[in-house]
Write an enzyme that holds these catalytic residues in place. Structure first.
Site, PDB file in Angstrom:
ATOM      1  N   LYS A 136     -29.495 -12.959 -13.974  1.00 49.61           N
ATOM      2  CA  LYS A 136     -29.018 -14.141 -14.706  1.00 49.61           C
ATOM      3  C   LYS A 136     -30.022 -15.259 -14.509  1.00 49.61           C
ATOM      4  O   LYS A 136     -30.601 -15.392 -13.418  1.00 49.61           O
ATOM      5  CB  LYS A 136     -27.630 -14.557 -14.201  1.00 49.61           C
ATOM      6  CG  LYS A 136     -27.123 -15.867 -14.825  1.00 49.61           C
ATOM      7  CD  LYS A 136     -25.631 -16.094 -14.590  1.00 49.61           C
ATOM      8  CE  LYS A 136     -25.285 -16.710 -13.249  1.00 49.61           C
ATOM      9  NZ  LYS A 136     -25.898 -18.025 -13.024  1.00 49.61           N
ATOM     10  N   GLU A 149     -30.903 -19.596 -15.829  1.00 49.78           N
ATOM     11  CA  GLU A 149     -30.310 -20.810 -16.402  1.00 49.78           C
ATOM     12  C   GLU A 149     -31.189 -21.392 -17.501  1.00 49.78           C
ATOM     13  O   GLU A 149     -32.420 -21.423 -17.372  1.00 49.78           O
ATOM     14  CB  GLU A 149     -30.113 -21.855 -15.296  1.00 49.78           C
ATOM     15  CG  GLU A 149     -29.133 -21.410 -14.232  1.00 49.78           C
ATOM     16  CD  GLU A 149     -28.863 -22.467 -13.163  1.00 49.78           C
ATOM     17  OE1 GLU A 149     -29.391 -23.604 -13.274  1.00 49.78           O
ATOM     18  OE2 GLU A 149     -28.142 -22.140 -12.214  1.00 49.78           O
ATOM     19  N   GLU A 158     -20.832 -23.048 -18.008  1.00 48.27           N
ATOM     20  CA  GLU A 158     -20.291 -23.729 -16.825  1.00 48.27           C
ATOM     21  C   GLU A 158     -19.970 -25.189 -17.145  1.00 48.27           C
ATOM     22  O   GLU A 158     -20.823 -25.934 -17.670  1.00 48.27           O
ATOM     23  CB  GLU A 158     -21.314 -23.646 -15.666  1.00 48.27           C
ATOM     24  CG  GLU A 158     -20.817 -24.361 -14.410  1.00 48.27           C
ATOM     25  CD  GLU A 158     -21.603 -24.040 -13.150  1.00 48.27           C
ATOM     26  OE1 GLU A 158     -22.532 -23.199 -13.201  1.00 48.27           O
ATOM     27  OE2 GLU A 158     -21.274 -24.638 -12.111  1.00 48.27           O
ATOM     28  N   ASP A 185     -26.887 -17.772  -7.053  1.00 49.31           N
ATOM     29  CA  ASP A 185     -27.745 -18.561  -6.159  1.00 49.31           C
ATOM     30  C   ASP A 185     -26.915 -19.614  -5.424  1.00 49.31           C
ATOM     31  O   ASP A 185     -27.423 -20.310  -4.532  1.00 49.31           O
ATOM     32  CB  ASP A 185     -28.938 -19.178  -6.909  1.00 49.31           C
ATOM     33  CG  ASP A 185     -28.519 -20.070  -8.057  1.00 49.31           C
ATOM     34  OD1 ASP A 185     -27.313 -20.159  -8.352  1.00 49.31           O
ATOM     35  OD2 ASP A 185     -29.419 -20.688  -8.669  1.00 49.31           O
ATOM     36  N   SER A 186     -25.613 -19.714  -5.761  1.00 49.30           N
ATOM     37  CA  SER A 186     -24.695 -20.529  -4.960  1.00 49.30           C
ATOM     38  C   SER A 186     -24.636 -19.997  -3.528  1.00 49.30           C
ATOM     39  O   SER A 186     -24.111 -20.660  -2.633  1.00 49.30           O
ATOM     40  CB  SER A 186     -23.297 -20.535  -5.581  1.00 49.30           C
ATOM     41  OG  SER A 186     -22.876 -19.215  -5.870  1.00 49.30           O
ATOM     42  N   ASP A 217     -28.720 -13.614  -9.512  1.00 51.68           N
ATOM     43  CA  ASP A 217     -29.370 -14.814 -10.057  1.00 51.68           C
ATOM     44  C   ASP A 217     -30.856 -14.838  -9.754  1.00 51.68           C
ATOM     45  O   ASP A 217     -31.271 -14.638  -8.594  1.00 51.68           O
ATOM     46  CB  ASP A 217     -28.748 -16.063  -9.413  1.00 51.68           C
ATOM     47  CG  ASP A 217     -27.702 -16.703 -10.302  1.00 51.68           C
ATOM     48  OD1 ASP A 217     -27.679 -16.430 -11.515  1.00 51.68           O
ATOM     49  OD2 ASP A 217     -26.901 -17.498  -9.761  1.00 51.68           O
TER      50      ASP A 217
HETATM   51  O1  KIV Z   1     -24.512 -19.203  -8.574  1.00 56.23           O
HETATM   52  C1  KIV Z   1     -23.355 -19.140  -9.015  1.00 56.23           C
HETATM   53  O2  KIV Z   1     -22.376 -18.991  -8.283  1.00 56.23           O
HETATM   54  C2  KIV Z   1     -23.174 -19.253 -10.453  1.00 56.23           C
HETATM   55  C3  KIV Z   1     -21.770 -19.322 -10.967  1.00 56.23           C
HETATM   56  C4  KIV Z   1     -21.192 -20.656 -10.711  1.00 56.23           C
HETATM   57  C5  KIV Z   1     -21.683 -18.965 -12.389  1.00 56.23           C
HETATM   58  O3  KIV Z   1     -24.119 -19.294 -11.179  1.00 56.23           O
END
Ligand code: KIV
Length: 300
Positions: A110, A112, A179, A42-43, A81
């Protein structure tokens, strides 16, 4: 690489390499590399859309980018994500998001944290979808954490991290991202768990590493956290190429003779052939076909 290889690699002491990726052309580069697996993180909200944090990512944004990456890297294992709050509004909403990401081409999702959604993790896993956990610095909680800070810096915090990691493992996660946690804490958690850990800012004692694509190729100038190693200077390379192109255009040096077409006979012939073969094809279709013909002849 498939989901079983993550465990196998930890058991055999082989490190897992993961990189984020958000678009088709970058995915093609990753596809041709030896990187083990891809995270459509989600980055993406920050790297590709310019937001200041990950809270603006949505399921439709994640699905769009996941689909592009799946087209560019069809043989890589792709984790996508689940975005901010998508798994905190109840089971139906969470499963709708999972459905969208998996239909877009992800092989796993994924999410959190674990407090308050361990049951949802279990349900996703029981539905046949592999889940990767994410603890330590969880950017979707940036405001609750008071900023993007290293986590688990006290013994008490390491204990909480370890118990959350165990809870995610019990819920059925196949792997866990850690992280921005101290190297010793990450090493302890990795030893405690059977499943592999993938670190970012978590030192070397984990089962694998993940970095953001733009950060590792040097496409994010000015971003220099302690944990980052920059492997190329893509920003400068691209800037130099753009400036060279601009200078050549302004100086009349581009295009050269060898980069210009001087005969259009073969193209005309193809178009003629098309109109004589039937002639009653709809206009849009015949112009599409002639563009394809031209494209195949662009090297001549
Ligand atoms: O969204 C992302 O890029 C991440 C990584 C930093 C693990 O969750």
């Amino acid at each position: 690489m498939n989901v079983l290889d993550f465990q196998k690699m930890k058991d055999e002491g082989r490190k897992i390499s993961m990189v984020t990726c958000y678009d088709y052309s970058s995915a093609r580069a990753v596809a041709e590399s030896s990187i083990d697996c891809i995270l459509v993180g989600d980055s993406v909200a920050m790297t590709m859309h310019g937001f200041s944090n990950t809270l603006s990512a949505t399921t439709s944004m994640m699905a769009l980018h996941t689909a592009a990456v799946a087209r560019g890297a069809p043989s890589k294992f792709i984790v996508a994500d689940l975005p901010f709050l998508s798994y905190r509004k109840g089971l139906k909403e969470a499963m709708d998001s999972v459905h969208d990401l998996m239909s877009a081409g992800a092989h796993a999702v994924k999410l959190e944290g674990v407090h308050g959604h361990a049951e949802i993790v279990r349900h996703i896993v029981d539905s046949g979808v592999p889940v990767m956990g994410h603890l330590g610095l969880t950017p979707q909680s940036v405001h609750a954490l008071g900023g993007m800070k290293v986590q688990a810096r006290t013994n008490a915090a390491v204990k909480i991290l370890a118990s959350e990691a165990r809870e995610l493992e019990r819920a059925g996660c196949f792997a866990l991202v850690l992280e921005c946690v101290p190297a010793e804490a990450a090493k302890q958690v990795t030893k405690l768990l059977k499943i592999p850990t993938i670190g970012i800012g978590a030192g070397p004692g984990v089962s694998g590493q993940v970095l953001v694509y733009q950060d590792l190729i040097g496409f994010n100038p000015g971003f220099k956290p302690k944990f980052l190693r920059v492997y190329a200077n893509a920003f400068e390379i691209i800037q130099t190429a753009l400036n060279d192109y601009n200078n050549d255009v302004k100086a009349g040096l581009f295009p050269s003779e060898s980069e210009s077409y001087y005969e259009s006979r073969s193209v005309e012939r193809s178009v003629e052939k098309e109109s004589s073969s039937g002639g009653n094809a709809p206009v849009a279709e015949s112009s599409r076909v002639s563009r394809v013909t031209v494209a195949s002849e662009m090297n001549q």
